[in-house]
Design an enzyme around this catalytic site. Sequence first.
Site, mmCIF file in Angstrom:
data_model
loop_
_atom_site.group_PDB
_atom_site.id
_atom_site.type_symbol
_atom_site.label_atom_id
_atom_site.label_comp_id
_atom_site.label_asym_id
_atom_site.label_seq_id
_atom_site.Cartn_x
_atom_site.Cartn_y
_atom_site.Cartn_z
ATOM 1 N N ARG A 1 52.239 13.807 -76.860
ATOM 2 C CA ARG A 1 53.399 13.062 -77.342
ATOM 3 C C ARG A 1 54.619 13.988 -77.457
ATOM 4 N NH1 ARG A 1 50.720 10.559 -82.745
ATOM 5 N NH2 ARG A 1 50.482 12.823 -83.066
ATOM 6 N N GLU B 1 49.072 6.088 -93.389
ATOM 7 C CA GLU B 1 48.398 5.438 -92.263
ATOM 8 C C GLU B 1 48.475 3.912 -92.384
ATOM 9 O OE1 GLU B 1 47.024 6.604 -89.498
ATOM 10 O OE2 GLU B 1 47.546 8.676 -89.991
ATOM 11 N N ARG C 1 56.332 11.373 -81.456
ATOM 12 C CA ARG C 1 55.919 11.619 -82.844
ATOM 13 C C ARG C 1 57.084 12.292 -83.554
ATOM 14 N NH1 ARG C 1 54.997 12.561 -87.542
ATOM 15 N NH2 ARG C 1 52.930 12.736 -88.515
#
Length: 261
Positions: free
Chosen positions: A138, A99, A91
């Site tokens: 992540r 999004e 990330r």
Amino acid sequence: MKWHKSKILAVLLVTLMLLAVGCSGGAPDNGQIQDAGGKVQKPPAQSQSVSPVEPGEKKVPAGLLAATVTRVVDGDTLVVRLKDGKSETVRLIGVNTPESTREVEPYGKEASAYTRSRLDGRRIWLERDVQERDHYGRILAYAWLEPPAGDKPGEDAVRSRMFNAELLLKGYAQVMTVPPNVKYADFFVRLQREAREKKRGLWGLEVKDREPYYIGNARSKKFHRPDCEYGRQTAPDNRVRFATREKALDAGYEPCNACKP
């Protein structure tokens, strides 16, 4: 006389045998070297230093991870293969693209397509900050397209070599500051302001203020509509009031994902 000759022959034979043994056996091969006077010299010490960089390899500052992008999830999330062959989801720190997966927000598809066109299959260098992973597991990282020259790159290097910064400059992302990962936060705010002033990317979309004011949370660096549940829960000490959406963005605040101001 015969006895004398036999004795001489026997001595010669023994001498020849001893010479043969000496030549065939020699000194044990223990890595020692003898000089002209017969003294044993120590062999040169073997270097224990790291081997030099292979031709074509890039010299990078300590702490950067070389990786190859194997898949782009969306505008700010990647799957990479590290040097040891391990696959990791990354990330990008400090940025948030609209999004494009579970729901599609304005400019989300464009941001995802741009990241895919720039990074898919490409080698990058990952720089981590204070917090190395998020609660999803992540890796949190800045993605360098080319390694910076030192451990403390300036704004010029960030602008020209870091993909997180590129997303902001091109208008594909907004600043998302999440302490303690704030190494380049000030740079990012300036880059976003530049993109907004030039109406690049998502900043070219028509967005009007629909509220008389907005509530910012100084701790989370998010801002909300006045009636947003999360905005109302902001502690008084952390509450910041903004007259317009633009002022909140200029201060480096990110729009709330729930009320979407």
